[in-house]
Design an enzyme around this catalytic site. Structure first.
Site, PDB file in Angstrom:
ATOM      1  CD1 TRP A  22      -2.041  -2.240   1.917  1.00  0.00           C
ATOM      2  CD2 TRP A  22      -2.936  -1.381   0.058  1.00  0.00           C
ATOM      3  NE1 TRP A  22      -3.027  -3.091   1.477  1.00  0.00           N
ATOM      4  CE2 TRP A  22      -3.587  -2.589   0.349  1.00  0.00           C
ATOM      5  CE3 TRP A  22      -3.325  -0.662  -1.070  1.00  0.00           C
ATOM      6  CZ2 TRP A  22      -4.618  -3.109  -0.451  1.00  0.00           C
ATOM      7  CZ3 TRP A  22      -4.348  -1.173  -1.868  1.00  0.00           C
ATOM      8  CH2 TRP A  22      -4.973  -2.370  -1.555  1.00  0.00           C
TER       9      TRP A  22
ATOM     10  CG  ASP B 163      -3.321   3.706   4.204  1.00  0.00           C
ATOM     11  OD1 ASP B 163      -4.357   3.476   4.855  1.00  0.00           O
ATOM     12  OD2 ASP B 163      -3.021   3.090   3.156  1.00  0.00           O
TER      13      ASP B 163
ATOM     14  CE  LYS C  64      -8.722  -3.470   4.044  1.00  0.00           C
ATOM     15  NZ  LYS C  64      -7.798  -2.449   3.580  1.00  0.00           N
TER      16      LYS C  64
HETATM   17  C1  LIG Z   1      -7.229  -2.098   2.137  1.00  0.00           C
HETATM   18  C2  LIG Z   1      -6.173  -1.042   2.195  1.00  0.00           C
HETATM   19  C3  LIG Z   1      -6.082  -0.026   1.229  1.00  0.00           C
HETATM   20  C4  LIG Z   1      -6.984   0.030   0.031  1.00  0.00           C
HETATM   21  O1  LIG Z   1      -8.218   0.490   0.382  1.00  0.00           O
HETATM   22  P1  LIG Z   1      -9.348   0.766  -0.737  1.00  0.00           P
HETATM   23  O2  LIG Z   1     -10.411   1.393   0.102  1.00  0.00           O
HETATM   24  O3  LIG Z   1      -9.716  -0.557  -1.313  1.00  0.00           O
HETATM   25  O4  LIG Z   1      -8.795   1.684  -1.743  1.00  0.00           O
HETATM   26  C5  LIG Z   1      -5.098   0.916   1.386  1.00  0.00           C
HETATM   27  N1  LIG Z   1      -4.258   0.898   2.422  1.00  0.00           N
HETATM   28  C6  LIG Z   1      -4.297  -0.064   3.367  1.00  0.00           C
HETATM   29  C7  LIG Z   1      -3.332  -0.046   4.502  1.00  0.00           C
HETATM   30  C8  LIG Z   1      -5.266  -1.069   3.266  1.00  0.00           C
HETATM   31  O5  LIG Z   1      -5.321  -2.028   4.208  1.00  0.00           O
END
Ligand SMILES: *Cc1c(COP(=O)(O)O)cnc(C)c1O
Length: 357
Positions: A99, A166, A190
């Site tokens: 990511w 993030d 999540k």
């Molecule tokens: C799942 C995830 C993403 C991607 O998220 P989307 O909402 O599908 O774009 C980005 N960063 C992390 C750390 C993730 O776990």
């Protein structure tokens, strides 16, 4: 048979979130209309948005001077929205996995990206510790929990420039000192809501400093000024997020959740370390509380498919590891009850007995 959902995302949500959202889809606030068909401008939905933002701020302990906004496009759109709003000359990124790489790729459209450190050479099994954040960077970007590799930053770093995180997969899993961050963002799927919703916590005074024009829907100020109602928000995921936050509050908030998360991860890692059939993949000090990655020990590699089937047959759902790590990944987000983790541990122990014969 009781099933436990260990999926990395979309992932397990509190039963209350699922049930209350299902009810509102059939009958929203006793209106006999569905949550899916009412106006987002109506007072009933406005109350939902307001409560969701208020609870978000309260539970994450968001200080004055910050805004909480809800947006579309997932965390992936934030990879480019962050540089749109903050990138003038250069930005610094900590490369801790897939990511982080995707975030860096988008930032490179805007100019110079400094990778302050990377654990790529070791397949991202750890989080680099010794690095220097350039004081002339516009911002410094981290991924606080690496969902795929099962590593997590357990403290809030200090940064001489606005820090952007993030937190898709560890938001609300531990207390966070929000004042150390410029922006915290993530996809909601999540630890908060079904897919279709992203969140951002933005320090207001870091905005408005870039020289470029920003398209309306990519400008955080659009969402701040409209209370995330500039256009139609994803009403069902917002409603579900509200329910999850109510559940979180009723269960003692982030502090209480953090204790349980430490306990859940603690007993699972203990079993991984004890059981001769398994081993963890992440460096011990960087092990994630949310995504527990483990593989079959080298001498038992051929039993990987067997254990996956063994555990799946006992109700462990989505335990297969991501292809870049292999083995298994148990995602044990806030909503995973300790009984789910205990059931997985029991499966590992019974597999050991059975295969050890
Ligand atoms: C799942 C995830 C993403 C991607 O998220 P989307 O909402 O599908 O774009 C980005 N960063 C992390 C750390 C993730 O776990």
């Amino acid at each position: 048979m009781k099933k436990y959902n260990f999926s990395a995302g979309p992932s397990i949500l509190p039963q209350q979130t699922i049930e209350e959202t299902a009810k509102a889809i059939l009958d929203f606030n006793g209106s006999t209309l569905s949550l899916m068909e009412v106006s987002h401008r109506g007072k009933d939905f406005q109350a939902v948005m307001d409560e969701t933002i208020d609870l978000f701020k309260e539970l994450l302990n968001v200080p004055e001077g910050y805004s909480v906004v809800f947006l579309g496009g997932g965390a992936s759109l934030q990879f480019c929205m962050v540089p749109f709003n903050l990138f003038e000359k250069k930005a610094a990124y900590l490369n801790t996995g897939t990511w982080a790489n995707k975030a860096m790729k988008e930032a490179k459209f805007f100019g110079e990206v400094v990778e302050v450190a990377s654990s790529k050479a070791d397949n991202y099994t750890y989080i680099p510790k010794d690095f220097v954040i350039p004081a002339d960077a516009d911002y410094f970007h981290i991924t606080s929990n690496n969902t795929i590799f099962g590593t997590e930053l357990h403290t809030d770093l200090d940064s001489p420039v606005p820090m952007v995180a993030d937190m898709s997969s560890d938001i609300f899993s531990r207390p966070v000192d929000v004042s150390k961050y410029g922006i915290i963002y993530g996809g909601a799927q999540k630890n908060l809501a079904p897919a279709g919703l992203a969140f951002a916590v933005v320090k207001n005074d870091i905005l408005g400093k870039v020289s470029r024009a920003i398209p309306t829907m990519l400008d955080y100020r659009t969402f701040i000024e409209s209370g995330s109602m500039f256009n139609t928000p994803p009403v069902v995921p917002v409603y579900a997020a509200m329910q999850t936050l109510r559940w979180l509050k009723a269960n003692g908030g982030v502090e209480a959740m953090y204790k349980v998360n430490q306990e859940k991860a603690g007993i699972l890692y203990h079993e991984i370390d004890r059981n001769p059939f398994f081993k963890g993949t992440a460096a011990v000090e960087d092990r994630s509380l949310m995504n527990v990655c483990f593989v079959m020990n080298d001498e038992h590699k051929d039993l990987e498919a067997d254990f996956l089937k063994f555990a799946t047959d006992r109700g462990m759902s989505s335990l297969k590891g991501h292809r870049s790590v292999g083995g298994f990944r148990a995602s044990i987000y806030n909503a995973m009850p300790i009984e789910g983790v205990q059931a997985l541990i029991a499966a590992m122990q019974d597999f050991e007995k059975q295969a050890g014969k």
